[in-house]
Design a protein around this motif. Structure first.
Motif, PDB file in Angstrom:
ATOM      1  N   SER A   1      -5.280   3.936  13.807  1.00 39.81           N
ATOM      2  CA  SER A   1      -6.492   4.453  14.459  1.00 39.81           C
ATOM      3  C   SER A   1      -7.581   4.756  13.436  1.00 39.81           C
ATOM      4  CB  SER A   1      -6.174   5.714  15.258  1.00 39.81           C
ATOM      5  OG  SER A   1      -5.342   5.407  16.341  1.00 39.81           O
ATOM      6  N   GLN A   2      -7.168   5.336  12.313  1.00 42.31           N
ATOM      7  CA  GLN A   2      -8.123   5.650  11.247  1.00 42.31           C
ATOM      8  C   GLN A   2      -8.774   4.365  10.729  1.00 42.31           C
ATOM      9  OE1 GLN A   2      -6.294   7.730   7.962  1.00 42.31           O
ATOM     10  NE2 GLN A   2      -8.095   7.556   6.678  1.00 42.31           N
ATOM     11  N   ILE A   3      -7.979   3.329  10.535  1.00 40.56           N
ATOM     12  CA  ILE A   3      -8.511   2.052  10.037  1.00 40.56           C
ATOM     13  C   ILE A   3      -9.438   1.425  11.068  1.00 40.56           C
ATOM     14  CG2 ILE A   3      -7.902  -0.309   9.377  1.00 40.56           C
ATOM     15  CD1 ILE A   3      -5.322   0.923   8.126  1.00 40.56           C
TER      16      ILE A   3
ATOM     17  N   GLN B   1      -7.054   5.483   1.003  1.00 38.96           N
ATOM     18  CA  GLN B   1      -6.964   4.294   0.151  1.00 38.96           C
ATOM     19  C   GLN B   1      -6.554   3.070   0.973  1.00 38.96           C
ATOM     20  OE1 GLN B   1      -8.022   3.864  -2.894  1.00 38.96           O
ATOM     21  NE2 GLN B   1      -7.391   1.730  -2.908  1.00 38.96           N
ATOM     22  N   VAL B   2      -5.653   3.258   1.939  1.00 39.19           N
ATOM     23  CA  VAL B   2      -5.239   2.152   2.814  1.00 39.19           C
ATOM     24  C   VAL B   2      -6.431   1.681   3.642  1.00 39.19           C
ATOM     25  CG1 VAL B   2      -3.722   1.473   4.706  1.00 39.19           C
ATOM     26  CG2 VAL B   2      -2.838   2.934   2.884  1.00 39.19           C
ATOM     27  N   ALA B   3      -7.185   2.626   4.192  1.00 40.05           N
ATOM     28  CA  ALA B   3      -8.371   2.277   4.975  1.00 40.05           C
ATOM     29  C   ALA B   3      -9.405   1.571   4.101  1.00 40.05           C
ATOM     30  CB  ALA B   3      -8.968   3.524   5.620  1.00 40.05           C
TER      31      ALA B   3
ATOM     32  N   VAL C   1       0.854  -1.183   0.000  1.00 39.37           N
ATOM     33  CA  VAL C   1       0.000   0.000   0.000  1.00 39.37           C
ATOM     34  C   VAL C   1       0.895   1.240   0.000  1.00 39.37           C
ATOM     35  CG1 VAL C   1      -1.888  -1.166   1.227  1.00 39.37           C
ATOM     36  CG2 VAL C   1      -0.120   0.013   2.541  1.00 39.37           C
ATOM     37  N   ARG C   2       0.281   2.399  -0.005  1.00 38.83           N
ATOM     38  CA  ARG C   2       1.037   3.660   0.073  1.00 38.83           C
ATOM     39  C   ARG C   2       0.605   4.375   1.348  1.00 38.83           C
ATOM     40  NH1 ARG C   2       3.156   5.205  -5.233  1.00 38.83           N
ATOM     41  NH2 ARG C   2       3.671   7.123  -4.152  1.00 38.83           N
TER      42      ARG C   2
END
Length: 130
Positions: free
Chosen positions: A91-93, A62-64, A55-56
């Protein structure tokens, strides 16, 4: 069965014991690794033992989104960051997937403390003792 998503940095040696075995194999749950493009090829040495997705890190949404896609097939029970710089993204994920763990606010405070310590030199003074 529990399923851990690890936001990983470094190379495969980081995840191996002195005898060369995978530290992650000893965990009592399934493991999936996300690695940035710069670390992904080095972590491919763990392929087959664990699912690895490149991932980036600089594209958090985009990762989430990728984590959410994988979560629908085999739900993650937790998300861990193996690098201080990825605490906020983890945390975002977790927030997007509805998982427990460090909140976005706590992650922001964590990074603020690190920035303050580095700016005031406390970080260097603390590390002299290490």
């Amino acid at each position: 069965m529990h399923h851990l998503l690890i936001l990983a940095r470094g190379d495969a040696r980081t995840y191996r014991s002195a005898d060369g075995g995978s530290l992650l194999d000893q965990l009592p749950f399934e493991v999936t690794l996300f690695a940035d493009g710069s670390d992904g090829p080095a972590l491919r040495a763990l392929e087959g033992e664990h699912e690895i997705f490149v991932v980036r890190w600089n594209d958090g949404p985009q990762v989430a989104s990728r984590a959410a896609q994988l979560h629908t097939a085999v739900p993650f029970t937790s998300v861990a960051a193996f690098d201080d710089r990825l605490v906020g993204l983890a945390s975002q994920i977790r927030d997007a997937l509805g998982l427990e763990g460090m909140s976005m606010r706590a992650a922001e405070l964590f990074h603020q403390v690190l920035r303050n310590r580095m700016a005031t030199g406390e970080w260097q003074a603390a590390c002299v003792e290490c």
